[in-house]
Design an enzyme around this catalytic site. Structure first.
Site, PDB file in Angstrom:
ATOM      1  N   GLN A 153       9.459 -32.904   1.989  1.00 16.14           N
ATOM      2  CA  GLN A 153       9.514 -32.132   0.760  1.00 16.14           C
ATOM      3  C   GLN A 153      10.683 -32.567  -0.125  1.00 16.14           C
ATOM      4  O   GLN A 153      10.807 -32.077  -1.248  1.00 16.14           O
ATOM      5  CB  GLN A 153       9.671 -30.638   1.078  1.00 16.14           C
ATOM      6  CG  GLN A 153       8.488 -30.028   1.809  1.00 16.14           C
ATOM      7  CD  GLN A 153       8.757 -28.611   2.272  1.00 16.14           C
ATOM      8  OE1 GLN A 153       8.660 -28.311   3.460  1.00 16.14           O
ATOM      9  NE2 GLN A 153       9.089 -27.713   1.366  1.00 16.14           N
ATOM     10  N   PHE A 203       5.856 -25.936   4.260  1.00 15.63           N
ATOM     11  CA  PHE A 203       6.345 -24.563   4.412  1.00 15.63           C
ATOM     12  C   PHE A 203       7.861 -24.479   4.609  1.00 15.63           C
ATOM     13  O   PHE A 203       8.365 -23.524   5.182  1.00 15.63           O
ATOM     14  CB  PHE A 203       5.633 -23.857   5.569  1.00 15.63           C
ATOM     15  CG  PHE A 203       4.137 -23.920   5.491  1.00 15.63           C
ATOM     16  CD1 PHE A 203       3.452 -23.297   4.457  1.00 15.63           C
ATOM     17  CD2 PHE A 203       3.398 -24.617   6.438  1.00 15.63           C
ATOM     18  CE1 PHE A 203       2.070 -23.370   4.365  1.00 15.63           C
ATOM     19  CE2 PHE A 203       2.017 -24.692   6.345  1.00 15.63           C
ATOM     20  CZ  PHE A 203       1.350 -24.061   5.312  1.00 15.63           C
ATOM     21  N   GLU A 227      11.769 -29.841   4.451  1.00 14.50           N
ATOM     22  CA  GLU A 227      12.755 -29.922   3.378  1.00 14.50           C
ATOM     23  C   GLU A 227      13.980 -30.698   3.839  1.00 14.50           C
ATOM     24  O   GLU A 227      14.347 -31.710   3.269  1.00 14.50           O
ATOM     25  CB  GLU A 227      13.153 -28.524   2.904  1.00 14.50           C
ATOM     26  CG  GLU A 227      14.154 -28.556   1.759  1.00 14.50           C
ATOM     27  CD  GLU A 227      14.435 -27.184   1.178  1.00 14.50           C
ATOM     28  OE1 GLU A 227      15.424 -27.053   0.429  1.00 14.50           O
ATOM     29  OE2 GLU A 227      13.685 -26.230   1.459  1.00 14.50           O
ATOM     30  N   ARG A 275      20.140 -15.737  -0.067  1.00 12.52           N
ATOM     31  CA  ARG A 275      18.886 -15.226  -0.631  1.00 12.52           C
ATOM     32  C   ARG A 275      18.464 -13.938   0.065  1.00 12.52           C
ATOM     33  O   ARG A 275      17.912 -13.036  -0.569  1.00 12.52           O
ATOM     34  CB  ARG A 275      17.781 -16.277  -0.541  1.00 12.52           C
ATOM     35  CG  ARG A 275      16.512 -15.905  -1.293  1.00 12.52           C
ATOM     36  CD  ARG A 275      15.566 -17.075  -1.411  1.00 12.52           C
ATOM     37  NE  ARG A 275      15.941 -17.996  -2.451  1.00 12.52           N
ATOM     38  CZ  ARG A 275      15.398 -18.008  -3.673  1.00 12.52           C
ATOM     39  NH1 ARG A 275      14.469 -17.131  -3.993  1.00 12.52           N
ATOM     40  NH2 ARG A 275      15.780 -18.897  -4.563  1.00 12.52           N
ATOM     41  N   ARG A 320       9.023 -20.792   4.016  1.00 10.94           N
ATOM     42  CA  ARG A 320       8.436 -20.072   2.886  1.00 10.94           C
ATOM     43  C   ARG A 320       9.057 -18.677   2.696  1.00 10.94           C
ATOM     44  O   ARG A 320       8.891 -17.792   3.519  1.00 10.94           O
ATOM     45  CB  ARG A 320       6.936 -19.954   3.121  1.00 10.94           C
ATOM     46  CG  ARG A 320       6.104 -19.577   1.928  1.00 10.94           C
ATOM     47  CD  ARG A 320       4.640 -19.619   2.305  1.00 10.94           C
ATOM     48  NE  ARG A 320       3.762 -19.581   1.138  1.00 10.94           N
ATOM     49  CZ  ARG A 320       2.452 -19.753   1.207  1.00 10.94           C
ATOM     50  NH1 ARG A 320       1.868 -19.981   2.375  1.00 10.94           N
ATOM     51  NH2 ARG A 320       1.710 -19.704   0.108  1.00 10.94           N
ATOM     52  N   PHE A 367      12.422 -18.336   2.357  1.00 13.17           N
ATOM     53  CA  PHE A 367      13.806 -18.798   2.416  1.00 13.17           C
ATOM     54  C   PHE A 367      14.808 -17.646   2.522  1.00 13.17           C
ATOM     55  O   PHE A 367      15.764 -17.562   1.777  1.00 13.17           O
ATOM     56  CB  PHE A 367      14.095 -19.641   1.171  1.00 13.17           C
ATOM     57  CG  PHE A 367      15.249 -20.595   1.330  1.00 13.17           C
ATOM     58  CD1 PHE A 367      15.094 -21.773   2.024  1.00 13.17           C
ATOM     59  CD2 PHE A 367      16.473 -20.309   0.774  1.00 13.17           C
ATOM     60  CE1 PHE A 367      16.163 -22.664   2.166  1.00 13.17           C
ATOM     61  CE2 PHE A 367      17.547 -21.182   0.902  1.00 13.17           C
ATOM     62  CZ  PHE A 367      17.392 -22.360   1.603  1.00 13.17           C
ATOM     63  N   ALA A 371      11.590 -23.303  -2.980  1.00 14.12           N
ATOM     64  CA  ALA A 371      12.008 -22.158  -3.793  1.00 14.12           C
ATOM     65  C   ALA A 371      10.948 -21.780  -4.826  1.00 14.12           C
ATOM     66  O   ALA A 371      11.266 -21.173  -5.853  1.00 14.12           O
ATOM     67  CB  ALA A 371      13.351 -22.439  -4.484  1.00 14.12           C
ATOM     68  N   GLU A 430       5.992 -18.629  -2.711  1.00 16.05           N
ATOM     69  CA  GLU A 430       6.677 -17.793  -1.732  1.00 16.05           C
ATOM     70  C   GLU A 430       6.472 -16.286  -1.895  1.00 16.05           C
ATOM     71  O   GLU A 430       6.323 -15.580  -0.890  1.00 16.05           O
ATOM     72  CB  GLU A 430       8.185 -18.097  -1.774  1.00 16.05           C
ATOM     73  CG  GLU A 430       8.518 -19.486  -1.291  1.00 16.05           C
ATOM     74  CD  GLU A 430      10.001 -19.797  -1.457  1.00 16.05           C
ATOM     75  OE1 GLU A 430      10.636 -20.213  -0.479  1.00 16.05           O
ATOM     76  OE2 GLU A 430      10.518 -19.613  -2.581  1.00 16.05           O
TER      77      GLU A 430
END
Length: 774
Positions: free
Chosen positions: A211, A242, A246, A324, A356, A358, A526, A728
């Site tokens: 990703q 998902f 990343e 987050r 997903r 985060f 994100a 998300e």
């Protein structure tokens, strides 16, 4: 020149309409090419990883000769063979590519075997327990243990508003409790894979299922001791990500790249599913300790909470995940006095990472469980308590604890529409009547809302670039920094470009993500993929259209303001010209037919130390009603009906967006009801490391009656065509399923009973909650 087409503008629109996924036919025919499908170059070798047999220990050595003697083995690499930095951590340099000095978790890669065949490399790596010499050390395997020991991957975070201690002390009603939610495996259909091919002049081409191609490029350059321009990373598509691809693609990419450059031959590293589970991290599990003060109507007056995340052995993205989570604890609700304390616990397990949502789901779930308990204490329907605590403009009750004003709040009208469409109150009455006459089977019902912030909470990541090429035959190629993982990003970006140039979608093709085309890209994460890359591609296409306008106005003998690009034609002054003809003439006029585009999200600012600012460009909203049936003898549950109303702004592609909402709902439902991670309490072995022991939802687990609708209202912010992110936010909608199961369990006990239901709410967890009523 011809007369203008009579087709209305709406019929020629390329955005705001449902279009098939650009690779749909390739997917169903099996022609879609993933990384492992790329034809192997001559001389390709295959790598596999030898894994630590200990959760914690001192690495004393590796019997390299034993490994080198195995059939087909060409080379064995350890940390000592890395020419550059032994690190694949995205932020903190605490995550070694190959273990060096210390073994940090059971499953940590210690060495890499490169062999002529993949199976031979794997067979040699199976000797890891014999080849690795290590001294065991006591492991810490749970977040609570690590928290008690003060062992964290980053310093604790604190976010406070008002005077929570005083407000708690004076509140008419108080509750306190502890709760936990487990992690979740990404379980992408395509596993982690990298294919490294040495190029001329000490350079490298890497095909990688990732990703974040730009991050892979930089980490490979560091591992090789090179500059970034020597590394090219490509990704045509992924079979799911998902969040699991990343940052955690890096280890596999680095090993393949180092091996390829050391041996001067192409090297492919595709891990087995079991090894993927044992090596990579997943959604952070959270433990909570909380207390809340409220009045007799259920209004929250104050709350204090500890959020303890299990980060695993290294920092990875855990700091951003916790930030987050803290910024989503409020979810849809005004909390006048609140104190939140985030602790990122270091354990001897896989390093947990993006998934997903985060951290947002873990933060928002806590307040939903708290409000459910408040409602049960007061004997009120939980929906009433939720509505009474909604953000609202009156009285200044529209500012989040981190200082951002909720200016685009549509929660009340959205919720009211869902209540009416789902017949919530009528079904609540019918459910109570059913439960009164059904001793074994019990029904539960719950409605939960969502307010989810959209943007990276690291401001500089909110930027994107794109390239658009128009060829002399009128066909168009777009390349952007986002990655396609099945979500339809390439389709949406192509729609945006087609719409901007006024051509049919069939003229536009999206090419593979490539660090040699668009540089310094952010991860496709994100929920910003369409927002960022769509705007960048629109900018590029708009530049080309602007260059074409003077020529078109001259050819059509009209003013530029009269020009209309639509339906593969350009019209104005009562005449029109085909787009391809215009482009051909522009080429002979030496007008530039390609352009770059760029976009940076405006208005964002964030103080990561004070946890204050405007981290989100806008909010996406939604709500869901779930009705479940629970068998009190077995603990099994079934979702009978789910009604979903989700805000996607002015949708770019309603079909794709509905698909994303449906998929997110089922994935979130799996996290909260069946996907359970288990580690051996002494050895630290992940016991649920294969499909045989880790269960995700299947078609049979879908809600029997599944009703999904879009709340189609334009975004107040200037997003791409006033759409909203959809990746998300809908994962939080199945909170309604968990709370409906809790509602069904509560029906077996006395009035105002608050059952201690754990998540995931497996059959065993349901039975434990039922037993607690005795």
């Amino acid at each position: 020149m011809n007369k203008p087409s009579d087709l209305p503008q709406a019929a020629l629109a390329q955005v705001g309409v449902s279009r098939p996924h650009e690779s749909a036919a390739l997917h169903v025919s099996g022609e879609a090419r993933y990384t492992d499908d790329i034809p192997e170059a001559q001389g390709t070798l295959h790598a596999a990883l030898g894994l630590s047999p200990l959760a914690h220990g001192r690495l004393l050595g590796v019997d390299l000769e034993l490994l080198r003697r195995q059939p087909g083995v060409v080379a064995v690499l350890t940390a000592a063979d890395l020419p550059g930095e032994n690190n694949c951590g995205p932020l903190v340099h605490d995550d070694p590519i190959l273990a060096e000095g210390e073994l940090k978790y059971l499953g940590q890669p210690v060495f890499a075997v490169i062999a002529t065949e993949r199976e031979l490399a794997r067979r040699a790596c199976a000797l890891a327990r014999q080849a690795i010499r290590a001294e065991p050390l006591p492991p810490i395997l749970t977040a609570r243990e690590a928290h008690a020991a003060g062992q964290y991957v980053v310093p604790p975070m604190h976010l406070t508003r008002g005077e929570p201690a005083a407000a708690l002390a004076s509140a008419p009603q108080r509750l306190e409790g502890e709760w936990s939610v487990g992690g979740q495996e990404q379980f992408y259909l395509e596993g982690q894979i990298s294919y490294a091919l040495p190029q001329e002049g000490q350079s490298l081409l890497l095909h990688c299922s990732t990703q974040h191609p730009s991050e892979m490029q930089l980490l490979l350059a560091h591992a090789l001791g090179w500059s970034a321009h020597q590394v090219q990373v490509q990704c045509r598509r992924m079979g799911g990500g998902f969040g699991g691809k990343e940052s955690q693609s890096a280890l596999f990419a680095c090993v393949a790249a180092v091996a390829a450059m050391r041996l001067g031959r192409p090297v492919k590293l595709r891990v087995d599913r079991d090894d993927d589970f044992l090596i990579t991290g997943r959604r952070h599990g959270f433990d909570y300790r909380w207390q809340v003060g409220f009045d007799e109507q259920g209004h929250v007056l104050a709350a204090e909470i500890e959020l303890i995340s299990n980060c695993g052995h290294s920092a990875d993205l855990s700091a951003a995940v916790m930030a987050r989570a803290l910024c989503h604890f409020d979810n849809a609700y005004w909390l006048p006095h609140v104190a939140m304390h985030g602790f990122c616990a270091r354990t001897n397990t896989q390093s947990n990472t993006a998934f997903r949502g985060f951290g947002g789901p873990q933060g928002a779930l806590a307040i939903e469980m708290i409000l459910d308990s408040v409602a049960r204490r007061l004997g009120l329907d939980p929906l009433l308590v939720r509505q009474r605590n909604f953000y609202r403009a009156e009285g200044g009750q529209d500012v989040t604890p981190y200082g951002q004003r909720v200016e685009d709040n549509i929660l009340e009208p959205l919720t009211q529409r869902l209540i009416a469409q789902s017949d919530y109150w009528g079904r609540r009455a019918a459910l109570q009547a059913f439960n009164a006459t059904s001793p074994v089977l019990k029904k539960g019902l719950a409605l939960t809302p969502v307010k989810f912030g959209i943007s990276f909470n690291v401001v500089h990541l909110n930027q994107a670039g794109a390239l658009v090429h128009v060829y002399t035959d009128g066909s168009v190629l777009v390349n952007h920094g986002g990655t396609e993982m099945g979500q339809g990003l390439n389709t949406k970006v192509a729609q945006v470009v087609a719409h901007e140039l006024g051509v049919d979608l069939g003229r536009v093709r999206a090419s593979a993500t490539d660090t040699h085309k668009v540089a310094n890209t952010s991860a496709t994460a994100a929920s910003t993929g369409s927002d960022l890359n769509g705007k960048a591609a629109q900018d590029a296409a708009r530049r080309i259209r602007t260059r074409l306008m003077p020529l078109a106005a001259r050819l059509l003998d009209c003013a530029e303001a009269e020009l209309r690009f639509a339906g593969d034609r350009v019209s104005g002054g009562g005449r029109e010209i085909g787009f391809a003809e215009l482009v051909s003439k522009a080429y002979f006029e030496r007008i530039q037919l390609w352009s770059e585009g760029f976009y940076a999200t405006p208005g964002l600012h964030w103080d990561k130390n004070r946890l204050q600012g405007r981290p989100f460009y806008y909010y996406a909203y939604g709500a869901a009603v779930a009705e479940v049936l629970v068998d009190t003898l077995t603990g099994e549950s079934r979702v009978l009906r789910a009604d979903v109303l989700h805000d996607v702004g002015q949708s770019l592609n309603p079909a794709l967006d509905i698909g994303q909402v449906e998929g997110a709902f089922v994935q979130g439902m799996g996290w909260l009801t069946m996907e359970e991670l288990k580690w051996h309490p002494q050895t630290g072995l992940l016991l649920t490391h294969a499909p045989s022991t880790y269960k995700i939802p299947t078609a049979n687990d879908m809600p029997v009656d599944f009703r999904v609708a879009l709340f189609d209202a334009p975004n107040r912010e200037d997003s791409i065509h006033r759409s909203k992110a959809v990746g998300e936010p809908p994962l939080l909608l199945p909170f309604s399923v968990l709370l409906a199961i809790k509602d069904a369990v509560a029906a077996t006990g006395p009035a105002r009973w608050d059952p201690p239901l754990a998540a995931p709410a497996t059959a065993e967890a349901v039975l434990r909650a039922l037993d607690s009523a005795a």
